[in-house]
Motif scaffolding. Structure first.
Motif, mmCIF file in Angstrom:
data_model
loop_
_atom_site.group_PDB
_atom_site.id
_atom_site.type_symbol
_atom_site.label_atom_id
_atom_site.label_comp_id
_atom_site.label_asym_id
_atom_site.label_seq_id
_atom_site.Cartn_x
_atom_site.Cartn_y
_atom_site.Cartn_z
ATOM 1 N N ALA A 110 9.809 26.376 23.587
ATOM 2 C CA ALA A 110 10.397 26.807 22.317
ATOM 3 C C ALA A 110 10.997 28.207 22.434
ATOM 4 O O ALA A 110 12.098 28.472 21.916
ATOM 5 N N ALA A 113 14.278 28.062 24.230
ATOM 6 C CA ALA A 113 15.324 27.518 23.357
ATOM 7 C C ALA A 113 15.831 28.585 22.391
ATOM 8 O O ALA A 113 17.043 28.701 22.163
ATOM 9 N N TRP A 117 19.747 29.883 22.173
ATOM 10 C CA TRP A 117 20.519 29.827 20.933
ATOM 11 C C TRP A 117 20.910 31.226 20.460
ATOM 12 O O TRP A 117 22.028 31.423 19.963
ATOM 13 N N ALA A 169 13.188 17.848 25.707
ATOM 14 C CA ALA A 169 13.400 18.776 24.592
ATOM 15 C C ALA A 169 14.478 19.799 24.925
ATOM 16 O O ALA A 169 15.312 20.141 24.071
ATOM 17 N N THR A 170 14.474 20.274 26.165
ATOM 18 C CA THR A 170 15.484 21.254 26.565
ATOM 19 C C THR A 170 16.870 20.632 26.611
ATOM 20 O O THR A 170 17.853 21.235 26.162
ATOM 21 N N GLY A 172 17.833 18.160 24.835
ATOM 22 C CA GLY A 172 18.210 17.913 23.442
ATOM 23 C C GLY A 172 18.727 19.151 22.745
ATOM 24 O O GLY A 172 19.774 19.106 22.074
ATOM 25 N N GLN A 173 18.008 20.267 22.895
ATOM 26 C CA GLN A 173 18.439 21.472 22.173
ATOM 27 C C GLN A 173 19.739 22.025 22.753
ATOM 28 O O GLN A 173 20.607 22.505 22.016
ATOM 29 N N MET A 174 19.929 21.926 24.072
ATOM 30 C CA MET A 174 21.181 22.401 24.648
ATOM 31 C C MET A 174 22.333 21.467 24.296
ATOM 32 O O MET A 174 23.464 21.915 24.069
ATOM 33 N N LEU A 176 22.552 19.748 21.521
ATOM 34 C CA LEU A 176 22.891 20.024 20.127
ATOM 35 C C LEU A 176 23.722 21.289 20.009
ATOM 36 O O LEU A 176 24.729 21.322 19.278
ATOM 37 N N LEU A 177 23.329 22.326 20.739
ATOM 38 C CA LEU A 177 24.110 23.563 20.714
ATOM 39 C C LEU A 177 25.513 23.319 21.240
ATOM 40 O O LEU A 177 26.504 23.791 20.657
ATOM 41 N N TRP A 215 26.912 20.620 26.872
ATOM 42 C CA TRP A 215 26.470 19.332 26.345
ATOM 43 C C TRP A 215 26.252 18.308 27.455
ATOM 44 O O TRP A 215 25.271 17.562 27.462
#
Length: 241
Positions: A110, A113, A117, A169-170, A172-174, A176-177, A215
C-alpha cells in the motif's frame, strides 16, 4: 520549458543532440562506482542481480534517457518503470538485508502504491522537476518503497499466495493509474508543453503514450515475477526422486 522547471537531468533533449546527452555528474558516478565496488568485493547476496541492477541504473541515470525524460513524460514513465519494476527487484535479490525488520507485506504494498500515485500527480510531478533535491526525493522514495515491497515479495518465507496477491494488487493500481492518464481529455503535465513538439508529439499524445506504458508495459515484469514464484513453489513441492 522554462529553466526553473528543469531539474537534475538538465534541458530537454532534442533528436539532434540526444546521443550526446550523457550524464557525467561526479557524485552520481562515484555512487555507482561505490556500488560496483561492493558487488565486486562479494558483499551482495546475488552478484548477478547486483550487476544487472547497476547496469540498469546506468541506463536510467547516466544514459541519454535521463535527458529525454526532461523532454517527454513518456520517457520519464519509462524511467520510473525500469526503476521500480526492474532495478528494485534486482537490488532486493542482491541486497535483501535480512537483519533489518520485515514489515507486514500488505502495508508495504500500500505504501509503495501511495508513493507511485503521489509522484505521478501533476503537482508533485512538476515539483520534482523543479529542483535537484525534489528530483532525488522522488527517485529515492520510488526506488526505496519498491525495494521494500520486492524484498518482502521475494522473501523465502512469504507464502506464494500472499506474494502473488501483492503482485496482482500492484499491477491493478498501476493499470488504473495508467488508464486515468490515457483517458484524460486534456494534458495534465503542462511542464512538457514546450518540449514534445521536437519529438513529433503533442503533449496529449505524449501523455497517452506514458499511460499506455504504465498500463501495459509495466505489468510484464510483475507477471514474469508471478510466474517465476509460482514455478519455484511448484518445483519445491515436487517429491524427490
Amino acid at each position: 520549458m522554462p529553466a526553473s522547471l528543469i531539474a537534475y537531468c538538465g534541458p530537454a533533449a532534442i533528436p539532434q543532440d540526444f546521443w550526446l546527452r550523457w550524464n557525467t555528474d561526479p557524485l552520481l558516478l562515484a555512487a555507482l562506482a561505490a556500488l560496483a565496488f561492493v558487488i565486486a568485493r562479494g558483499r551482495s547476496a546475488d552478484a548477478s542481480a547486483g550487476w544487472a541492477a547497476l547496469a540498469l541504473m546506468v541506463v536510467v541515470f547516466v544514459s541519454p534517457l535521463c535527458a529525454l525524460s526532461s523532454a517527454l513524460f513518456s520517457a520519464r514513465v519509462t524511467h520510473h518503470i525500469i526503476l521500480i519494476a526492474a532495478v528494485a527487484p534486482l537490488l532486493a535479490r542482491a541486497f535483501p538485508l535480512p537483519h533489518l525488520p520485515w514489515p507486514p507485506l500488505a502495508p508495504v504494498v500500500a505504501a509503495h502504491a501511495i508513493v507511485v500515485w503521489l509522484w505521478h500527480a501533476p503537482g508533485p510531478y512538476a515539483w520534482a522537476l523543479a529542483t535537484v533535491p525534489a528530483y532525488w526525493l522522488m527517485q529515492v522514495t520510488l526506488l526505496g518503497s519498491a525495494w521494500l515491497m520486492w524484498r518482502s515479495i521475494l522473501a523465502p518465507w512469504v507464502q506464494t499466495g500472499a506474494a502473488l496477491m501483492a503482485l496482482v494488487a500492484t499491477i491493478g493500481q498501476m493499470g488504473l493509474l495508467g488508464a486515468l492518464i490515457v483517458f484524460s481529455p486534456r494534458p495534465l503535465y503542462v511542464v512538457h508543453f514546450a518540449s514534445t513538439a521536437a519529438w513529433g508529439l503533442t503533449p496529449l499524445a505524449d501523455q497517452q503514450l506514458a499511460g499506455l506504458l504504465m498500463w501495459v508495459l509495466a505489468m510484464i515484469p510483475y507477471l514474469a515475477a508471478g510466474l517465476w514464484i509460482t514455478w519455484s513453489s511448484l518445483r519445491a513441492r515436487e517429491p524427490a526422486l
